[in-house]
Design a protein around this motif. Structure first.
Motif, PDB file in Angstrom:
ATOM      1  N   PRO A 150       0.816  -1.230   0.000  1.00 50.30           N
ATOM      2  CA  PRO A 150       0.000   0.000   0.000  1.00 50.30           C
ATOM      3  C   PRO A 150       0.848   1.278   0.000  1.00 50.30           C
ATOM      4  O   PRO A 150       1.952   1.322   0.552  1.00 50.30           O
ATOM      5  N   PHE A 151       0.308   2.322  -0.625  1.00 56.49           N
ATOM      6  CA  PHE A 151       0.915   3.652  -0.640  1.00 56.49           C
ATOM      7  C   PHE A 151      -0.169   4.686  -0.358  1.00 56.49           C
ATOM      8  O   PHE A 151      -1.259   4.623  -0.927  1.00 56.49           O
ATOM      9  N   ALA A 152       0.165   5.633   0.496  1.00 59.20           N
ATOM     10  CA  ALA A 152      -0.681   6.806   0.714  1.00 59.20           C
ATOM     11  C   ALA A 152       0.025   8.009   0.115  1.00 59.20           C
ATOM     12  O   ALA A 152       1.199   7.951  -0.250  1.00 59.20           O
ATOM     13  N   VAL A 153      -0.679   9.119   0.027  1.00 60.32           N
ATOM     14  CA  VAL A 153      -0.054  10.324  -0.514  1.00 60.32           C
ATOM     15  C   VAL A 153       1.092  10.780   0.372  1.00 60.32           C
ATOM     16  O   VAL A 153       2.037  11.427  -0.100  1.00 60.32           O
ATOM     17  N   PHE A 154       1.055  10.428   1.655  1.00 61.06           N
ATOM     18  CA  PHE A 154       2.112  10.828   2.575  1.00 61.06           C
ATOM     19  C   PHE A 154       3.174   9.752   2.760  1.00 61.06           C
ATOM     20  O   PHE A 154       4.031   9.869   3.641  1.00 61.06           O
ATOM     21  N   SER A 155       3.144   8.682   1.965  1.00 61.79           N
ATOM     22  CA  SER A 155       4.166   7.646   2.056  1.00 61.79           C
ATOM     23  C   SER A 155       5.449   8.137   1.386  1.00 61.79           C
ATOM     24  O   SER A 155       5.415   8.608   0.244  1.00 61.79           O
ATOM     25  N   PRO A 156       6.596   8.054   2.041  1.00 58.00           N
ATOM     26  CA  PRO A 156       7.849   8.522   1.425  1.00 58.00           C
ATOM     27  C   PRO A 156       8.145   7.838   0.099  1.00 58.00           C
ATOM     28  O   PRO A 156       8.636   8.473  -0.838  1.00 58.00           O
ATOM     29  N   GLU A 157       7.853   6.534  -0.002  1.00 53.96           N
ATOM     30  CA  GLU A 157       8.113   5.826  -1.258  1.00 53.96           C
ATOM     31  C   GLU A 157       7.283   6.404  -2.401  1.00 53.96           C
ATOM     32  O   GLU A 157       7.767   6.546  -3.526  1.00 53.96           O
ATOM     33  N   TRP A 158       6.007   6.717  -2.101  1.00 52.79           N
ATOM     34  CA  TRP A 158       5.144   7.275  -3.139  1.00 52.79           C
ATOM     35  C   TRP A 158       5.650   8.637  -3.598  1.00 52.79           C
ATOM     36  O   TRP A 158       5.716   8.916  -4.805  1.00 52.79           O
ATOM     37  N   GLN A 159       6.024   9.476  -2.669  1.00 53.17           N
ATOM     38  CA  GLN A 159       6.522  10.801  -3.035  1.00 53.17           C
ATOM     39  C   GLN A 159       7.835  10.697  -3.807  1.00 53.17           C
ATOM     40  O   GLN A 159       8.074  11.473  -4.743  1.00 53.17           O
ATOM     41  N   ALA A 160       8.684   9.741  -3.444  1.00 52.78           N
ATOM     42  CA  ALA A 160       9.935   9.555  -4.179  1.00 52.78           C
ATOM     43  C   ALA A 160       9.663   9.077  -5.604  1.00 52.78           C
ATOM     44  O   ALA A 160      10.296   9.538  -6.568  1.00 52.78           O
ATOM     45  N   ILE A 161       8.697   8.172  -5.763  1.00 56.18           N
ATOM     46  CA  ILE A 161       8.346   7.696  -7.101  1.00 56.18           C
ATOM     47  C   ILE A 161       7.792   8.834  -7.942  1.00 56.18           C
ATOM     48  O   ILE A 161       8.181   9.011  -9.119  1.00 56.18           O
ATOM     49  N   ARG A 162       6.881   9.613  -7.375  1.00 53.01           N
ATOM     50  CA  ARG A 162       6.306  10.737  -8.129  1.00 53.01           C
ATOM     51  C   ARG A 162       7.390  11.741  -8.523  1.00 53.01           C
ATOM     52  O   ARG A 162       7.373  12.290  -9.631  1.00 53.01           O
ATOM     53  N   TRP A 163       8.306  11.993  -7.611  1.00 52.36           N
ATOM     54  CA  TRP A 163       9.399  12.911  -7.918  1.00 52.36           C
ATOM     55  C   TRP A 163      10.200  12.392  -9.109  1.00 52.36           C
ATOM     56  O   TRP A 163      10.571  13.156 -10.017  1.00 52.36           O
ATOM     57  N   ALA A 164      10.518  11.105  -9.112  1.00 53.85           N
ATOM     58  CA  ALA A 164      11.363  10.528 -10.161  1.00 53.85           C
ATOM     59  C   ALA A 164      10.674  10.502 -11.521  1.00 53.85           C
ATOM     60  O   ALA A 164      11.279  10.876 -12.536  1.00 53.85           O
ATOM     61  N   VAL A 165       9.416  10.056 -11.572  1.00 53.78           N
ATOM     62  CA  VAL A 165       8.760   9.933 -12.875  1.00 53.78           C
ATOM     63  C   VAL A 165       8.516  11.307 -13.502  1.00 53.78           C
ATOM     64  O   VAL A 165       8.495  11.442 -14.728  1.00 53.78           O
ATOM     65  N   ARG A 166       8.321  12.328 -12.691  1.00 52.15           N
ATOM     66  CA  ARG A 166       8.124  13.668 -13.236  1.00 52.15           C
ATOM     67  C   ARG A 166       9.413  14.242 -13.815  1.00 52.15           C
ATOM     68  O   ARG A 166       9.368  15.114 -14.690  1.00 52.15           O
ATOM     69  N   ARG A 167      10.550  13.764 -13.345  1.00 51.19           N
ATOM     70  CA  ARG A 167      11.838  14.292 -13.807  1.00 51.19           C
ATOM     71  C   ARG A 167      12.574  13.325 -14.712  1.00 51.19           C
ATOM     72  O   ARG A 167      13.736  13.569 -15.075  1.00 51.19           O
ATOM     73  N   GLY A 168      11.940  12.216 -15.039  1.00 48.71           N
ATOM     74  CA  GLY A 168      12.561  11.265 -15.941  1.00 48.71           C
ATOM     75  C   GLY A 168      13.684  10.458 -15.337  1.00 48.71           C
ATOM     76  O   GLY A 168      14.512   9.900 -16.061  1.00 48.71           O
ATOM     77  N   VAL A 169      13.736  10.371 -14.020  1.00 45.57           N
ATOM     78  CA  VAL A 169      14.753   9.580 -13.338  1.00 45.57           C
ATOM     79  C   VAL A 169      14.279   8.125 -13.251  1.00 45.57           C
ATOM     80  O   VAL A 169      13.125   7.861 -12.898  1.00 45.57           O
ATOM     81  N   ARG A 170      15.167   7.187 -13.585  1.00 46.05           N
ATOM     82  CA  ARG A 170      14.782   5.772 -13.562  1.00 46.05           C
ATOM     83  C   ARG A 170      14.554   5.305 -12.130  1.00 46.05           C
ATOM     84  O   ARG A 170      15.359   5.595 -11.232  1.00 46.05           O
ATOM     85  N   VAL A 171      13.453   4.575 -11.942  1.00 47.14           N
ATOM     86  CA  VAL A 171      13.097   4.020 -10.637  1.00 47.14           C
ATOM     87  C   VAL A 171      13.169   2.508 -10.713  1.00 47.14           C
ATOM     88  O   VAL A 171      12.710   1.900 -11.688  1.00 47.14           O
ATOM     89  N   ARG A 172      13.740   1.918  -9.680  1.00 46.50           N
ATOM     90  CA  ARG A 172      13.834   0.463  -9.633  1.00 46.50           C
ATOM     91  C   ARG A 172      13.524  -0.018  -8.230  1.00 46.50           C
ATOM     92  O   ARG A 172      14.098   0.463  -7.246  1.00 46.50           O
ATOM     93  N   PHE A 173      12.588  -0.969  -8.126  1.00 48.74           N
ATOM     94  CA  PHE A 173      12.336  -1.625  -6.843  1.00 48.74           C
ATOM     95  C   PHE A 173      13.439  -2.651  -6.618  1.00 48.74           C
ATOM     96  O   PHE A 173      13.806  -3.402  -7.541  1.00 48.74           O
TER      97      PHE A 173
END
Length: 867
Positions: free
Chosen positions: A72-95
């Protein structure tokens, strides 16, 4: 440049803000996040506006969808905010957590963990006791418990919650057994050994805090201090003395292998993971050691998708090991810029106003002042949830706990349900359901709501069919309400509440078909083929009607024929008829073709009529009660059928059986009542039959059973038939004292089953009918009648005497409303008047001056057992 490792608190708004600040300051080339690697392709959806948290990654074994896990992810979850930050800037994300495929491999599942396609918990939540999970064997808290804790000083931001990301399990959920867990944030009830260390509690204690949650809130949430280095140092010190979890060692070995791989490709790598893992990632471990630990492990085939989640399921009380107790409060902290306290209390006032509680702006102003004053007195930088909760309860709720619980439910926990884009990859069954929900304007909602359907309306009829079909698939989105009275068939009442775990049930249902109707049809057909009892098949017949599964109907009807032919038990046959009768009656309202069912129903009724006489012989009390219930069901079902020939056949059968010598009194009395209700017997004949078991010489137990059978189902007959009431009353007065004890329990059960209004009406008829009755003059034994009056006078606070009230009332009419006692006198008539007062349901005791026998009979009728 060495990688930057951000040890976070899962679902912590302070951690989320800190991570975003660090990423803005030091943008990486690649971002590694604790999570299942198989979901890497779904990261891009985080940029889609249709993916609204709370949401969760759903992973499941493709060959066994029942083995599933949530992250699960909420809007206040650090992982969710990090993912949103990365996809908006074109940074590759990997679990980079351990692949979920390892968890679902055949060797990973334990027999006890894989049960019946249920969603299984993950060992991810086995953190420190009281930190990120529940102790083994401990179940989730009830709603009342979590609301009490959420709205008080031990609230969501206080100790006992998933205190920090120092616990690794905070993004992923259900695991199919010990050692098979996946995801960093498990929704779990703990399936492994608990760590004996609570790292945040130790850090809080070192800082002089008794409450670890308050420490975290003051240091991170309110002040926003960058604590990543400090937390990493503290975790290193704590893990040096803490026992290691084998599951953590395996996960961290994989994490290090991925981190080494990314170091070779990129110079700037950022890692977001639970703080508990930070020391392991910084530790220098030989490659061969990690390789040896991971070598030889099998990987199962899994699939992933995004699904909606709810704050209720994100709360720790739901059993989610990495949950927080106040997701609604954390959402407010993260999304509200200024005036956090004021805006929260304004929302609380809105909740109270919506429920009709008058709450003015003055209440809000005073509550804000009180919350800030409490924070100042307690030395806190900002009022927290404990302060705003106490202020709201004192000022706006007037100290009423129910109002505080309402605020806790609506705001502290919240009823938010996430959403996913329409074009999100999903199984065809889910796509079909989504399309139907949109077409029927039936939006899923986490909050329970009522739905009243009129089956004469096309849209409501289609809604009803969808809800019934989903129930067949094990997705009880709607549950039938039973509040409506009456026999109308064109209305249905439902209670709707969408739960996240339904996503797994839908994935499982995909094995039955690609659409809801096809899957439900296949499921019902299989159940009919595998049914071993007649009752199971008759339920499926009704299900086919309610869900409009026309293609399953022939198979179910064939199974019904087969089962009915093989089943010779009359009780089973009687139990099958009511469902078939309802199906035949409701068919017209639901516009369903039920051709052929009438023939099967008539055949079953014929077999019941043929076998009932033999089944009614030599009955025990329990067997007689079972037979009575079965006959009641058939009688009611026959009334639903518009077939006079079937009705005549049934009435002829029970008519001949009712006069059979040796028939158990319960069955004989009930059959006489059914014949009376059907108009086959008149009042005179019923009174004649009633006198037979009530005559002298008949065992009182048999007579009591006859009366119980005759009167079961309601006491209106005694209210409207004065002659019958007088007959029963006379019989009660004539029961010998030595036989009364054996009759009393049966009569108490009979009269105790009447509605209070019926008992009151019976009492009033007896008391009011004295003057109209003919009989001998009532003679009062004043000596015996005066004996209890001294005690009653002391209780009432005024003297009582035998003279005064009319003999028929026997003081009951005067004192029934004051003392709840009926003072009866002189044998039969005294017993009757006591019965009258007692049956009102208001009189507490019956005191018969005419002797123990008369008082006892009065108690029998009232069913109170007090004299």
């Amino acid at each position: 440049m060495p990688e930057r490792i951000y040890g976070i608190r899962h679902h912590g708004p302070g951690s989320a803000r800190a991570v975003v600040r660090e990423l803005d300051t030091h943008p990486p080339e690649v971002l590694l996040i604790e999570g299942p690697p198989e979901a890497d392709d779904l990261v891009r959806w985080a940029a889609d506006g249709g993916l609204e948290p709370p949401v969760a990654l759903l992973g499941y074994a493709t060959d066994d969808p029942g083995r599933a896990a949530f992250w699960p992810f909420a809007v206040f979850s650090p992982e969710w905010q990090a993912i949103r930050w990365a996809v908006r800037r074109g940074v590759r994300v990997r679990f980079f957590d351990l692949p979920y495929g390892y968890r679902v491999a055949p060797s990973a599942a334990s027999p006890e963990a894989v049960a019946d396609g249920a969603v299984h918990p993950s060992p991810q939540a086995k953190g420190p006791a009281g930190v990120s999970g529940t102790a083994p064997g401990a179940g989730p808290k009830t709603d009342g418990e979590h609301l009490t804790e959420a709205g008080a000083g031990a609230g969501p931001e206080n100790a006992g919650e998933d205190l920090t990301e120092a616990v690794p399990e905070t993004v992923g959920g259900h695991l199919p057994g010990p050692g098979a867990g996946a995801g960093p944030d498990g929704e779990d009830t703990a399936s492994g050994p608990m760590r004996p260390v609570d790292p945040i509690a130790e850090l809080a204690a070192a800082a002089g805090y008794d409450d670890p949650e308050r420490w975290w809130e003051d240091v991170v949430e309110h002040r926003g201090m960058p604590v990543f280095e400090a937390i990493a140092e503290a975790m290193t010190a704590i893990r040096e003395h803490a026992p290691e979890d084998p599951d953590d060692l395996l996960r961290e070995a994989f994490m290090r292998s991925v981190l080494r791989e990314e170091r070779r490709r990129h110079e700037d790598v950022a890692v977001v993971c639970g703080a508990w893992h930070v020391p392991a990632l910084l530790r220098k471990v030989p490659v061969k050691d990690d390789t040896a630990l991971l070598k030889g492990r099998r990987k199962g085939k899994v699939a992933f998708t995004w699904v909606p989640w709810t704050y209720g399921r994100l709360a720790s009380w739901s059993g989610y090991g990495a949950g927080v107790r106040s997701p609604g409060w954390y959402h407010h902290l993260f999304t509200t810029g200024d005036d956090v306290v004021t805006r929260w209390l304004v929302d609380a006032a809105g909740v109270l106003r919506a429920e009709g509680v008058p709450t003015s702006s003055a209440h809000v102003i005073e509550a804000v002042r009180l919350a800030e004053a409490l924070a100042t007195l307690r030395g806190r930088p900002l009022a927290g949830l404990a302060e705003v909760t106490e202020a709201a309860e004192a000022v706006m709720c007037d100290g009423e706990p129910l109002r505080s619980e309402l605020i806790a439910r609506r705001l502290v926990v919240g009823e938010r349900l996430g959403a996913v884009p329409d074009d999100m990859p999903a199984v065809p069954l889910v796509r079909d359901l989504t399309a139907q929900q949109r077409s029927l304007r039936l939006r899923p909602d986490a909050a329970e709501r009522a739905l009243d359907l009129d089956l004469r309306q096309d849209n409501d009829l289609r809604r009803s069919r969808l809800l019934h079909r989903l129930t067949v698939l094990g997705v009880p989105w709607g549950r039938r309400a039973t509040t409506r009275r009456g026999t109308g068939t064109f209305r249905e009442e439902w209670r709707l509440a969408w739960q996240p775990e339904f996503a797994v049930r839908l994935v499982e249902g995909g094995m039955w078909g690609t659409t809801v109707v096809a899957a439900a049809t296949a499921r019902v057909t299989r159940r009919a083929r595998e049914a071993s009892a007649l009752a199971e098949v008759t339920e499926l017949v009704e299900t086919c009607l309610l869900a409009d599964l026309a293609e399953a109907y022939p198979s179910v009807l064939a199974a019904l024929d087969t089962r009915a032919a093989l089943d010779a038990d009359v009780h089973h046959l009687m139990a099958a008829i009511p469902a078939l009768a309802r199906t035949l009656r409701y068919g017209d309202v639901r516009r369903t073709d039920v051709a052929g069912l009438a023939t099967v129903t008539a055949s079953l009724l014929g077999r019941v009529c043929a076998g009932l006489p033999s089944a009614a012989g030599s009955l025990s009390d329990d067997a007689a009660r079972q037979l009575r219930d079965g006959m009641d069901g058939v009688h009611q079902a026959v009334g639903l059928l518009a077939d006079e020939s079937l009705r005549d056949r049934w009435l002829a059968t029970i008519g001949s059986l009712a006069t059979r010598p040796g028939l158990h009194g319960l069955a004989a009395g009930r059959l006489t009542r059914l014949l009376l209700d059907a108009g086959r017997l008149d009042g005179a004949e019923v009174r004649r039959r009633l006198r037979l078991p009530l005559t002298v010489g008949t065992p009182p137990a048999h007579a009591a059973a006859w009366v119980e059978g005759f009167l079961s189902g309601g006491g209106l007959l005694l209210v409207h038939d004065e002659a019958l009431l007088s007959l029963v009353d006379d019989w009660l007065a004539d029961i010998p004292a030595e036989a009364f004890d054996s009759v009393l329990p049966l009569l108490r059960r009979t009269f105790g089953g009447f509605d209070s209004g019926e008992r009151r009406a019976i009492g009033e008829r007896i008391a009011g009918g004295r003057s109209a009755r003919t009989g001998p003059m009532i003679m009062i034994d004043t000596g015996r009648a005066a004996a209890p009056l001294t005690t009653l006078g002391a209780l009432l606070g005024r003297p009582l005497s035998v003279g005064g009230p009319p003999p028929g009332s026997a003081v009951a009419a005067e004192n029934a409303g004051e003392a709840g006692n009926a003072v009866a006198s002189e044998k039969t008539e005294g017993a009757r008047s006591a019965v009258a007062a007692e049956q009102t349901g208001e009189a507490g005791n019956a005191v018969a001056a005419g002797g123990a026998r008369e008082a006892g009979s009065a108690v029998a009728v009232a069913g109170s057992g007090e004299a």
